[in-house]
Scaffold this motif. Structure first.
Motif, mmCIF file in Angstrom:
data_model
loop_
_atom_site.group_PDB
_atom_site.id
_atom_site.type_symbol
_atom_site.label_atom_id
_atom_site.label_comp_id
_atom_site.label_asym_id
_atom_site.label_seq_id
_atom_site.Cartn_x
_atom_site.Cartn_y
_atom_site.Cartn_z
ATOM 1 N N SER A 184 5.500 1.674 4.273
ATOM 2 C CA SER A 184 6.351 2.367 5.233
ATOM 3 C C SER A 184 7.063 1.365 6.141
ATOM 4 O O SER A 184 6.652 0.207 6.261
ATOM 5 N N PRO A 185 8.149 1.785 6.805
ATOM 6 C CA PRO A 185 8.947 0.869 7.622
ATOM 7 C C PRO A 185 8.113 0.161 8.689
ATOM 8 O O PRO A 185 7.267 0.764 9.349
ATOM 9 N N GLY A 186 8.345 -1.141 8.819
ATOM 10 C CA GLY A 186 7.667 -1.913 9.834
ATOM 11 C C GLY A 186 6.235 -2.287 9.512
ATOM 12 O O GLY A 186 5.552 -2.882 10.345
ATOM 13 N N GLU A 187 5.759 -1.979 8.312
ATOM 14 C CA GLU A 187 4.389 -2.300 7.907
ATOM 15 C C GLU A 187 4.405 -3.335 6.791
ATOM 16 O O GLU A 187 5.427 -3.566 6.144
ATOM 17 N N THR A 188 3.271 -3.969 6.548
ATOM 18 C CA THR A 188 3.169 -4.972 5.495
ATOM 19 C C THR A 188 2.318 -4.442 4.345
ATOM 20 O O THR A 188 1.490 -3.552 4.520
ATOM 21 N N ALA A 189 2.547 -5.015 3.152
ATOM 22 C CA ALA A 189 1.888 -4.547 1.937
ATOM 23 C C ALA A 189 0.964 -5.618 1.380
ATOM 24 O O ALA A 189 1.167 -6.813 1.606
ATOM 25 N N ALA A 190 -0.027 -5.178 0.616
ATOM 26 C CA ALA A 190 -0.976 -6.099 -0.009
ATOM 27 C C ALA A 190 -0.328 -6.796 -1.199
ATOM 28 O O ALA A 190 0.435 -6.194 -1.955
ATOM 29 N N ASP A 191 -0.633 -8.088 -1.368
ATOM 30 C CA ASP A 191 -0.122 -8.835 -2.515
ATOM 31 C C ASP A 191 -0.886 -8.481 -3.773
ATOM 32 O O ASP A 191 -0.342 -8.532 -4.874
ATOM 33 N N GLY A 192 -2.159 -8.093 -3.667
ATOM 34 C CA GLY A 192 -2.946 -7.722 -4.834
ATOM 35 C C GLY A 192 -3.861 -8.839 -5.286
ATOM 36 O O GLY A 192 -3.532 -10.020 -5.179
ATOM 37 N N ASP A 193 -5.027 -8.457 -5.823
ATOM 38 C CA ASP A 193 -6.015 -9.433 -6.271
ATOM 39 C C ASP A 193 -5.946 -9.706 -7.770
ATOM 40 O O ASP A 193 -6.514 -10.685 -8.250
ATOM 41 N N GLY A 194 -5.280 -8.827 -8.530
ATOM 42 C CA GLY A 194 -5.214 -8.991 -9.974
ATOM 43 C C GLY A 194 -3.913 -9.619 -10.415
ATOM 44 O O GLY A 194 -3.278 -10.385 -9.686
#
Length: 365
Positions: free
Chosen positions: A184-194
């Protein structure tokens, strides 16, 4: 409708480099796929993998794909220009970007590799304004434009900035566009472990599902990401599409009428019925195409294998590995050309490459 618990694994393998053809779309579709991982500051694990896997999936869906990984600013701008030219006689364009992205003063910037940023105002000159991408697509005039941004990682230069805005801002979309964000706007996302980022992982699971509109695909992506992150990351999208756009083939008029009748009683049953029917028709076309190629190429060998595979729980991977090993032991010259299989009791397409042990990869691909 309760879908059977039996899981069917459909693997199409090709000998001597002969590829399996997939059902073609009548309209021209063009996709630009970019994945930037190799940053000097804050390198990322997944984006280059995300780009390669998305390019393969989009190619299966009939897109002409331009694939770029670890690109500089000049390379990225040249790729936008190349996309603009190819879209001029196309019905649909799609851009997928995975890598660092950030907002400065309410504008979104995609970060190329090799940039030198020591202060916030450097971003305007070193990075690429995402609006430039939208402008290139709008100028080409394709009726449908889809942009997917898996670029909401944390700001890689935040130590150099006196103030830092998180994530990406929502961009104004022109008519006929669909823009999807990893969160969502203004939030950060996970890069992922796999192998793949979290957002892209769920896109790959659902993008090949027959009979779904692009909005339907990303609703399922959102459900998957929310479930895995316990509502910590919510993919976001904005749309100005004026009709239904299907990444796979759309349902026929007869199927739509059937859906409407069933939906009056059980909406979920209608969705399941049309999806299963579409899957079977798509598989039938693939098998027919493979059969025709065999008849037309008697000097080349092709094997089409259909593996029944039960109990996709904790022991499922071992059983799958045994089945595939037995098959390729009997057909040593074959290679896998289609690397996803469908679990018939879920909505998911799972990567065969990710499921099988790495020791088998060089032999099978």
């Amino acid at each position: 409708m309760k879908i059977r618990d039996t899981v069917m694994l459909f693997v199409i393998v090709a000998a001597l480099g002969l590829a399996v053809s997939t059902p073609a779309h009548a309209e021209k579709r063009v996709a630009l796929v970019i994945g930037n991982s190799n940053y000097e500051s804050s390198p990322l694990q997944n984006p280059a993998n995300d780009a390669v896997d998305m390019a393969a999936a989009l190619s299966d869906l009939g897109f002409e794909v331009i694939l770029k990984t670890d690109v500089t600013k000049r390379d990225m701008i040249e790729a936008f220009d190349q996309l603009n030219e190819k879209l001029r006689d196309a019905e649909a364009g799609l851009v997928f970007y995975a890598g660092h992205g950030m907002q400065v003063n309410g504008r979104n910037y995609l970060i190329p590799v090799g940039v030198q940023v020591s202060r916030e105002r450097d971003v305007e000159f070193e990075a690429v304004d995402a609006e430039r991408l939208l402008a290139a697509m709008e100028d080409a005039g394709a009726p449908v434009n889809i942009v997917i941004l898996d670029a909401c990682r944390d700001n890689p230069f935040k130590r150099s900035f006196r103030s830092s805005q998180r994530g990406l801002a929502v961009m104004q979309s022109v008519k006929g566009s669909f823009i999807a964000y990893a969160t969502s706007p203004g939030e950060t996302a996970a890069d992922g472990d796999g192998r793949n980022g979290l957002f892209t992982k769920y896109i790959l699971q659902h993008i090949l599902t027959p009979g779904l509109t692009v909005e339907g695909v990303f609703k399922r992506v959102r459900e998957g990401v929310l479930a895995e992150t316990s509502d910590g990351q919510m993919p976001w999208d904005t749309s100005s599409l004026t009709g239904d756009f299907y990444l796979t083939r759309p349902p026929t008029d007869a199927e739509l009428a059937q859906m409407q009748q069933v939906a009056a009683v059980d909406p979920q049953a209608a969705d399941d019925a049309i999806e299963i029917k579409a899957e079977m028709e798509a598989l039938k076309k693939e098998l027919e195409a493979a059969r025709n190629e065999l008849e037309n190429n008697t000097d080349k060998r092709k094997t089409v294998a259909v593996f029944p595979y039960v109990n996709a729980g904790r022991g499922g991977t071992e059983e799958l590995t045994g089945i595939v090993e037995d098959f390729f032991g009997q057909h040593p010259n074959t290679r896998i050309s289609h690397s996803y299989y469908k679990l018939s009791n879920t909505h998911d397409y799972i990567s065969l490459r990710d499921t099988l042990p790495k020791s088998m990869h060089d032999t099978l691909w």
